[in-house]
Design a protein around this motif. Sequence first.
Motif, PDB file in Angstrom:
ATOM      1  N   LYS A 104       0.799  -1.139  -0.070  1.00 57.49           N
ATOM      2  CA  LYS A 104       0.141   0.408   0.099  1.00 57.49           C
ATOM      3  C   LYS A 104       0.824   1.418   0.162  1.00 57.49           C
ATOM      4  O   LYS A 104       0.695   2.405  -0.510  1.00 57.49           O
ATOM      5  N   ASN A 105       1.806   1.599   0.959  1.00 64.50           N
ATOM      6  CA  ASN A 105       2.389   2.660   0.727  1.00 64.50           C
ATOM      7  C   ASN A 105       3.224   2.994  -0.199  1.00 64.50           C
ATOM      8  O   ASN A 105       3.559   3.948  -0.201  1.00 64.50           O
ATOM      9  N   GLU A 106       3.610   1.543  -1.038  1.00 59.75           N
ATOM     10  CA  GLU A 106       4.499   1.983  -1.858  1.00 59.75           C
ATOM     11  C   GLU A 106       3.662   2.964  -3.475  1.00 59.75           C
ATOM     12  O   GLU A 106       4.491   3.191  -3.832  1.00 59.75           O
ATOM     13  N   ILE A 107       2.730   1.667  -3.032  1.00 59.69           N
ATOM     14  CA  ILE A 107       1.864   2.230  -4.792  1.00 59.69           C
ATOM     15  C   ILE A 107       1.028   4.364  -4.681  1.00 59.69           C
ATOM     16  O   ILE A 107       1.734   4.341  -5.396  1.00 59.69           O
ATOM     17  N   GLU A 108       0.904   3.890  -3.372  1.00 57.74           N
ATOM     18  CA  GLU A 108       0.551   5.507  -2.840  1.00 57.74           C
ATOM     19  C   GLU A 108       2.319   6.139  -2.750  1.00 57.74           C
ATOM     20  O   GLU A 108       1.812   7.336  -3.507  1.00 57.74           O
ATOM     21  N   GLU A 109       2.997   5.842  -2.712  1.00 56.61           N
ATOM     22  CA  GLU A 109       4.678   6.987  -2.881  1.00 56.61           C
ATOM     23  C   GLU A 109       4.402   7.159  -4.823  1.00 56.61           C
ATOM     24  O   GLU A 109       4.699   8.309  -5.221  1.00 56.61           O
ATOM     25  N   LEU A 141      -8.771  -3.595  -8.915  1.00 56.38           N
ATOM     26  CA  LEU A 141      -9.701  -2.609  -9.285  1.00 56.38           C
ATOM     27  C   LEU A 141      -9.788  -1.417  -8.214  1.00 56.38           C
ATOM     28  O   LEU A 141      -9.901  -0.497  -8.277  1.00 56.38           O
ATOM     29  N   ASN A 142     -10.179  -2.003  -7.395  1.00 53.02           N
ATOM     30  CA  ASN A 142     -11.018  -1.084  -5.754  1.00 53.02           C
ATOM     31  C   ASN A 142      -9.126  -0.942  -4.874  1.00 53.02           C
ATOM     32  O   ASN A 142      -9.489  -0.150  -4.249  1.00 53.02           O
ATOM     33  N   GLN A 143      -8.266  -1.645  -5.149  1.00 50.86           N
ATOM     34  CA  GLN A 143      -7.419  -1.715  -4.407  1.00 50.86           C
ATOM     35  C   GLN A 143      -6.083  -0.811  -4.284  1.00 50.86           C
ATOM     36  O   GLN A 143      -5.695  -0.569  -4.052  1.00 50.86           O
ATOM     37  N   ILE A 144      -6.312  -0.991  -5.714  1.00 52.13           N
ATOM     38  CA  ILE A 144      -4.682  -0.235  -6.164  1.00 52.13           C
ATOM     39  C   ILE A 144      -5.414   1.138  -7.195  1.00 52.13           C
ATOM     40  O   ILE A 144      -6.109   1.120  -8.292  1.00 52.13           O
ATOM     41  N   PRO A 145      -5.227   2.398  -7.625  1.00 57.06           N
ATOM     42  CA  PRO A 145      -5.356   3.389  -8.498  1.00 57.06           C
ATOM     43  C   PRO A 145      -4.913   3.508 -10.083  1.00 57.06           C
ATOM     44  O   PRO A 145      -4.016   3.693  -9.875  1.00 57.06           O
ATOM     45  N   PHE A 146      -5.063   2.012 -10.480  1.00 55.24           N
ATOM     46  CA  PHE A 146      -5.124   1.681 -11.319  1.00 55.24           C
ATOM     47  C   PHE A 146      -5.295   3.501 -12.828  1.00 55.24           C
ATOM     48  O   PHE A 146      -6.507   3.429 -12.301  1.00 55.24           O
ATOM     49  N   SER A 147      -5.182   3.951 -13.479  1.00 54.80           N
ATOM     50  CA  SER A 147      -5.429   4.511 -14.557  1.00 54.80           C
ATOM     51  C   SER A 147      -6.163   4.229 -15.937  1.00 54.80           C
ATOM     52  O   SER A 147      -6.556   4.236 -16.997  1.00 54.80           O
ATOM     53  N   THR A 148      -5.249   2.848 -15.983  1.00 53.55           N
ATOM     54  CA  THR A 148      -5.452   1.869 -17.149  1.00 53.55           C
ATOM     55  C   THR A 148      -5.442   0.383 -17.578  1.00 53.55           C
ATOM     56  O   THR A 148      -4.370  -0.200 -16.212  1.00 53.55           O
ATOM     57  N   LEU A 149      -6.051  -0.496 -17.945  1.00 55.08           N
ATOM     58  CA  LEU A 149      -6.551  -1.634 -17.443  1.00 55.08           C
ATOM     59  C   LEU A 149      -5.852  -2.187 -18.481  1.00 55.08           C
ATOM     60  O   LEU A 149      -6.520  -1.743 -20.021  1.00 55.08           O
ATOM     61  N   LYS A 150      -4.999  -3.146 -18.681  1.00 50.92           N
ATOM     62  CA  LYS A 150      -4.612  -4.550 -20.491  1.00 50.92           C
ATOM     63  C   LYS A 150      -5.222  -5.054 -20.277  1.00 50.92           C
ATOM     64  O   LYS A 150      -4.959  -5.964 -19.143  1.00 50.92           O
ATOM     65  N   VAL A 151      -6.447  -4.929 -20.860  1.00 46.48           N
ATOM     66  CA  VAL A 151      -6.716  -6.977 -21.446  1.00 46.48           C
ATOM     67  C   VAL A 151      -5.578  -8.021 -22.115  1.00 46.48           C
ATOM     68  O   VAL A 151      -5.271  -7.811 -23.210  1.00 46.48           O
ATOM     69  N   ASP A 152      -6.245  -9.139 -21.234  1.00 47.86           N
ATOM     70  CA  ASP A 152      -4.625 -10.284 -21.330  1.00 47.86           C
ATOM     71  C   ASP A 152      -5.167 -10.770 -22.676  1.00 47.86           C
ATOM     72  O   ASP A 152      -5.742 -10.839 -23.513  1.00 47.86           O
ATOM     73  N   LYS A 153      -4.087 -10.798 -23.229  1.00 45.23           N
ATOM     74  CA  LYS A 153      -4.443 -11.568 -24.923  1.00 45.23           C
ATOM     75  C   LYS A 153      -5.256 -12.680 -24.899  1.00 45.23           C
ATOM     76  O   LYS A 153      -5.632 -13.043 -25.996  1.00 45.23           O
ATOM     77  N   SER A 154      -5.037 -13.389 -23.284  1.00 43.48           N
ATOM     78  CA  SER A 154      -6.134 -14.598 -23.824  1.00 43.48           C
ATOM     79  C   SER A 154      -7.962 -14.713 -23.920  1.00 43.48           C
ATOM     80  O   SER A 154      -8.323 -15.410 -25.015  1.00 43.48           O
ATOM     81  N   LEU A 155      -7.672 -13.275 -23.294  1.00 48.11           N
ATOM     82  CA  LEU A 155      -9.558 -12.706 -23.791  1.00 48.11           C
ATOM     83  C   LEU A 155      -9.585 -12.116 -25.948  1.00 48.11           C
ATOM     84  O   LEU A 155     -10.140 -12.134 -26.321  1.00 48.11           O
ATOM     85  N   ILE A 156      -8.230 -11.584 -25.481  1.00 49.91           N
ATOM     86  CA  ILE A 156      -8.621 -11.267 -27.225  1.00 49.91           C
ATOM     87  C   ILE A 156      -8.243 -12.147 -28.110  1.00 49.91           C
ATOM     88  O   ILE A 156      -9.177 -12.306 -29.110  1.00 49.91           O
ATOM     89  N   ASP A 157      -7.446 -12.612 -27.258  1.00 54.47           N
ATOM     90  CA  ASP A 157      -7.657 -14.613 -28.267  1.00 54.47           C
ATOM     91  C   ASP A 157      -9.213 -14.954 -29.341  1.00 54.47           C
ATOM     92  O   ASP A 157      -9.368 -15.708 -30.060  1.00 54.47           O
ATOM     93  N   ASP A 158      -9.717 -15.575 -28.038  1.00 51.47           N
ATOM     94  CA  ASP A 158     -11.040 -15.558 -28.356  1.00 51.47           C
ATOM     95  C   ASP A 158     -12.839 -14.752 -28.247  1.00 51.47           C
ATOM     96  O   ASP A 158     -14.002 -14.982 -28.540  1.00 51.47           O
ATOM     97  N   ILE A 159     -12.162 -13.189 -28.894  1.00 52.19           N
ATOM     98  CA  ILE A 159     -13.171 -11.885 -29.331  1.00 52.19           C
ATOM     99  C   ILE A 159     -13.826 -12.309 -30.077  1.00 52.19           C
ATOM    100  O   ILE A 159     -15.254 -11.724 -30.196  1.00 52.19           O
TER     101      ILE A 159
END
Length: 215
Positions: A123-128, A151-169
């Motif tokens: 938590k502290n490292e992420i906040e810094e 997504l609730n615990q860390i303040p991410f600005s961007t989400l990268k959808v994994d290739k394994s999901l894209i393979d079956d899109i």
Amino acid sequence: VVYYQPKVDINTEKVVGAEALVRWQKPDGSLVSPGEFIPVFEKDGLIEKIDEYVFEQVCRLQKSKLNEGAKLMPISVNLSRSSILHNGIANRYISIAQKNDIPFSCVPLELTESVAIYGVRIKNEIEELKNAGFNLHVDDFGSGFSSIAVLNQIPFSTLKVDKSLIDDICLNKGRTLVEQVIMLAKVLNMHVIAEGVETKEQLDELSKMNCDEIQ
């Protein structure tokens, strides 16, 4: 050696950034797959050195671009679970970026969704890192075990959808999964990047879903 995989705006089809990927080059010029050497470094506790080496190389590249007067594109760097668990890692990365006198926003940091299991420990490292101005990307989303929690615990600005999901899109269930993931990210005001896009059919589907970038 560091290779740069482009990130492309899905609407303009122009390169808008990149991800720094490490490769091991043999004396004869051939490359060793990361799948072969990364586990060795992880086992020996040396993966942090690779993470920091790549980050330094990217910072130097961005500094040279800045000196040339070129427009900076963000180049993201992977931060492994081992690295983020080290006390003081935030100060190390902040110091390297400051030494090169570059904006923190031009070197986003990518963390896999599995970091959520460490919760309070990071938590502290992420906040810094966040407070210093780094943008945080959740990498390989959909391939781990704590997708929603992270997504609730860390303040991410961007989400990268994994290739394994894209393979079956292009399949019914696969299409629905990716669509729902992108909708969730958008509700949370997150930028979305699809990883491992290789065909026009995949691109067309992602375009309909309001995805922002492909890689």
